[in-house]
Design a protein around this motif. Sequence first.
Motif, mmCIF file in Angstrom:
data_model
loop_
_atom_site.group_PDB
_atom_site.id
_atom_site.type_symbol
_atom_site.label_atom_id
_atom_site.label_comp_id
_atom_site.label_asym_id
_atom_site.label_seq_id
_atom_site.Cartn_x
_atom_site.Cartn_y
_atom_site.Cartn_z
ATOM 1 N N LEU A 162 10.234 7.315 16.491
ATOM 2 C CA LEU A 162 9.815 7.894 15.218
ATOM 3 C C LEU A 162 10.634 7.330 14.044
ATOM 4 C CD1 LEU A 162 9.289 11.655 16.238
ATOM 5 C CD2 LEU A 162 7.534 9.945 15.693
ATOM 6 N N LEU A 163 11.932 7.157 14.300
ATOM 7 C CA LEU A 163 12.788 6.588 13.256
ATOM 8 C C LEU A 163 12.368 5.160 12.911
ATOM 9 C CD1 LEU A 163 15.248 6.887 11.424
ATOM 10 C CD2 LEU A 163 16.685 6.086 13.312
ATOM 11 N N GLY A 164 12.031 4.364 13.952
ATOM 12 C CA GLY A 164 11.565 2.992 13.716
ATOM 13 C C GLY A 164 10.278 2.966 12.924
ATOM 14 N N VAL A 165 9.353 3.865 13.299
ATOM 15 C CA VAL A 165 8.087 3.930 12.557
ATOM 16 C C VAL A 165 8.349 4.327 11.102
ATOM 17 C CG1 VAL A 165 5.889 5.159 12.383
ATOM 18 C CG2 VAL A 165 6.728 4.415 14.617
ATOM 19 N N GLY A 166 9.246 5.292 10.908
ATOM 20 C CA GLY A 166 9.566 5.710 9.544
ATOM 21 C C GLY A 166 10.183 4.585 8.727
ATOM 22 N N LEU A 167 11.104 3.862 9.352
ATOM 23 C CA LEU A 167 11.718 2.727 8.645
ATOM 24 C C LEU A 167 10.679 1.664 8.302
ATOM 25 C CD1 LEU A 167 15.083 2.314 10.611
ATOM 26 C CD2 LEU A 167 14.772 3.139 8.266
ATOM 27 N N ALA A 168 9.761 1.424 9.255
ATOM 28 C CA ALA A 168 8.707 0.439 8.989
ATOM 29 C C ALA A 168 7.840 0.864 7.814
ATOM 30 C CB ALA A 168 7.858 0.245 10.245
ATOM 31 N N LEU A 169 7.507 2.172 7.783
ATOM 32 C CA LEU A 169 6.702 2.668 6.659
ATOM 33 C C LEU A 169 7.466 2.554 5.342
ATOM 34 C CD1 LEU A 169 5.075 5.830 8.305
ATOM 35 C CD2 LEU A 169 3.977 3.648 7.762
ATOM 36 N N LEU A 170 8.769 2.893 5.398
ATOM 37 C CA LEU A 170 9.582 2.767 4.180
ATOM 38 C C LEU A 170 9.664 1.317 3.704
ATOM 39 C CD1 LEU A 170 12.524 5.265 4.912
ATOM 40 C CD2 LEU A 170 10.689 5.519 3.232
ATOM 41 N N CYS A 171 9.836 0.400 4.661
ATOM 42 C CA CYS A 171 9.900 -1.025 4.293
ATOM 43 C C CYS A 171 8.576 -1.496 3.688
ATOM 44 C CB CYS A 171 10.244 -1.859 5.529
ATOM 45 S SG CYS A 171 11.939 -1.667 6.104
ATOM 46 N N GLN A 172 7.467 -1.051 4.311
ATOM 47 C CA GLN A 172 6.159 -1.435 3.787
ATOM 48 C C GLN A 172 5.954 -0.893 2.375
ATOM 49 O OE1 GLN A 172 2.959 -0.167 6.275
ATOM 50 N NE2 GLN A 172 1.422 -1.435 5.237
ATOM 51 N N ARG A 173 6.386 0.363 2.180
ATOM 52 C CA ARG A 173 6.255 0.956 0.845
ATOM 53 C C ARG A 173 7.129 0.218 -0.161
ATOM 54 N NH1 ARG A 173 7.505 7.313 -0.677
ATOM 55 N NH2 ARG A 173 6.975 7.129 -2.910
ATOM 56 N N ARG A 185 5.445 -3.034 -1.037
ATOM 57 C CA ARG A 185 4.347 -2.834 -1.976
ATOM 58 C C ARG A 185 4.866 -2.550 -3.380
ATOM 59 N NH1 ARG A 185 1.848 0.264 2.237
ATOM 60 N NH2 ARG A 185 2.544 2.165 1.157
ATOM 61 N N HIS A 186 5.928 -1.754 -3.450
ATOM 62 C CA HIS A 186 6.506 -1.435 -4.755
ATOM 63 C C HIS A 186 7.087 -2.687 -5.412
ATOM 64 C CE1 HIS A 186 8.537 0.853 -7.869
ATOM 65 N NE2 HIS A 186 9.676 0.249 -7.555
ATOM 66 N N ARG A 187 7.752 -3.512 -4.598
ATOM 67 C CA ARG A 187 8.333 -4.742 -5.138
ATOM 68 C C ARG A 187 7.241 -5.693 -5.609
ATOM 69 N NH1 ARG A 187 12.843 -7.677 -1.633
ATOM 70 N NH2 ARG A 187 13.846 -5.693 -2.189
ATOM 71 N N ARG A 188 6.165 -5.783 -4.803
ATOM 72 C CA ARG A 188 5.059 -6.662 -5.204
ATOM 73 C C ARG A 188 4.419 -6.174 -6.496
ATOM 74 N NH1 ARG A 188 1.963 -7.667 0.600
ATOM 75 N NH2 ARG A 188 3.494 -9.172 1.449
ATOM 76 N N ALA A 189 4.234 -4.857 -6.593
ATOM 77 C CA ALA A 189 3.642 -4.300 -7.814
ATOM 78 C C ALA A 189 4.547 -4.550 -9.009
ATOM 79 C CB ALA A 189 3.393 -2.798 -7.628
ATOM 80 N N ARG A 190 5.864 -4.375 -8.793
ATOM 81 C CA ARG A 190 6.796 -4.624 -9.902
ATOM 82 C C ARG A 190 6.815 -6.099 -10.279
ATOM 83 N NH1 ARG A 190 12.918 -2.987 -8.908
ATOM 84 N NH2 ARG A 190 12.670 -4.715 -7.428
ATOM 85 N N SER A 191 6.761 -6.989 -9.256
ATOM 86 C CA SER A 191 6.730 -8.425 -9.544
ATOM 87 C C SER A 191 5.459 -8.804 -10.287
ATOM 88 C CB SER A 191 6.836 -9.224 -8.241
ATOM 89 O OG SER A 191 8.061 -8.947 -7.579
ATOM 90 N N ALA A 192 4.330 -8.200 -9.853
ATOM 91 C CA ALA A 192 3.068 -8.480 -10.541
ATOM 92 C C ALA A 192 3.122 -8.001 -11.982
ATOM 93 C CB ALA A 192 1.909 -7.824 -9.795
ATOM 94 N N GLY A 193 3.727 -6.834 -12.176
ATOM 95 C CA GLY A 193 3.870 -6.329 -13.548
ATOM 96 C C GLY A 193 4.756 -7.216 -14.386
ATOM 97 N N GLN A 194 5.872 -7.670 -13.789
ATOM 98 C CA GLN A 194 6.764 -8.556 -14.510
ATOM 99 C C GLN A 194 6.087 -9.888 -14.823
ATOM 100 O OE1 GLN A 194 10.193 -8.800 -11.966
ATOM 101 N NE2 GLN A 194 11.079 -6.881 -12.729
ATOM 102 N N ALA A 195 5.303 -10.414 -13.835
ATOM 103 C CA ALA A 195 4.600 -11.665 -14.068
ATOM 104 C C ALA A 195 3.560 -11.511 -15.172
ATOM 105 C CB ALA A 195 3.926 -12.138 -12.772
#
Length: 305
Positions: free
Chosen positions: A25-36, A39-49
């Motif tokens: 469960l911890l691994g799944v949670g970490l994976a979800l956090l990493c994915q989130r 996505r947040h980093r990509r959205a921020r990069s897209a906004g910055q671009a």
Amino acid sequence: MDIRFEGLDAGGEATLAWVVALLILLGVGLALLCQRAIRHRRARSAGQAAAAREQMEHALAERLRNERSRLLSAVAHDLRQPLYAMSLTTQSLEQQRAVRSPAVLLSQMRHALASADALLDTLDTVARLETGALRPRLAVFSMQAMLERIDRQYGPQAQARGLHWTVTPSLECVHTDALLLERMLDSLVANAVHCTERGGVLVSCRRRGQQLLLQVWDTGPGLDPVGLATAGGPHYRDDGGVAADGGVGFGLAVVKHAARLLGIRLSVRSRVGHGTCFSLLLPLYPVASRRRVARLGTRQPQFSA
């Protein structure tokens, strides 16, 4: 899921199973956090671009507005000079109605009209080059005829200014647009003659491998690094002299755009207080075919707009 471990009782197995489940469960949670986070980093990069792109477009638009303003100001300034000269000449004619031979005043008016016409013609050429409306018409021709015309046109002007004037002959044939090439050479030579107060101007033409090196040397004021970077802009002015098109510097803009259109390598070397050298590398016509076009060397090329 039935998980059993050797050497453990039922209670130990249950505890270990819970630990494994928690780790999963911890691994799944970490994976979800990493994915989130991704996505947040990509959205921020897209906004910055997007913001950077918008800022770049805004800066480009502002630069174009400034360029247009300087261009219109320069054109208005330089058109005003021949018009003012014609106005003065007209006033002189009105005050000297009794003069039987106003040839000098009429000559001044013709010169002013020619200057205004040349400026408008150069401006039109720059606009057509920038918009792609002017398409090259490639042909084979001898450089000698063009060099002779340049010699006849600017030799007397250079000598009248007390300059040493030299044009080296060339029997080479090139394959390019004759009209644009002569316009480029005319602009370079005109600026060299008008901006050089002492010393001389040299127009040289020699082979360099499978290309022809065409150079215009002068002993004028030269260009500093800023001048070298801005030379060829549509609003460029050389403070060391008066450009042939009235000072706006459209001639160098024609050279720059025409060289890009024809695929001609354009380079410039300059030292402040010593002079400037503009170089053009032209494609040579094959040696085996030069005899067939040698007669073009004494013929005026037929140009069309």
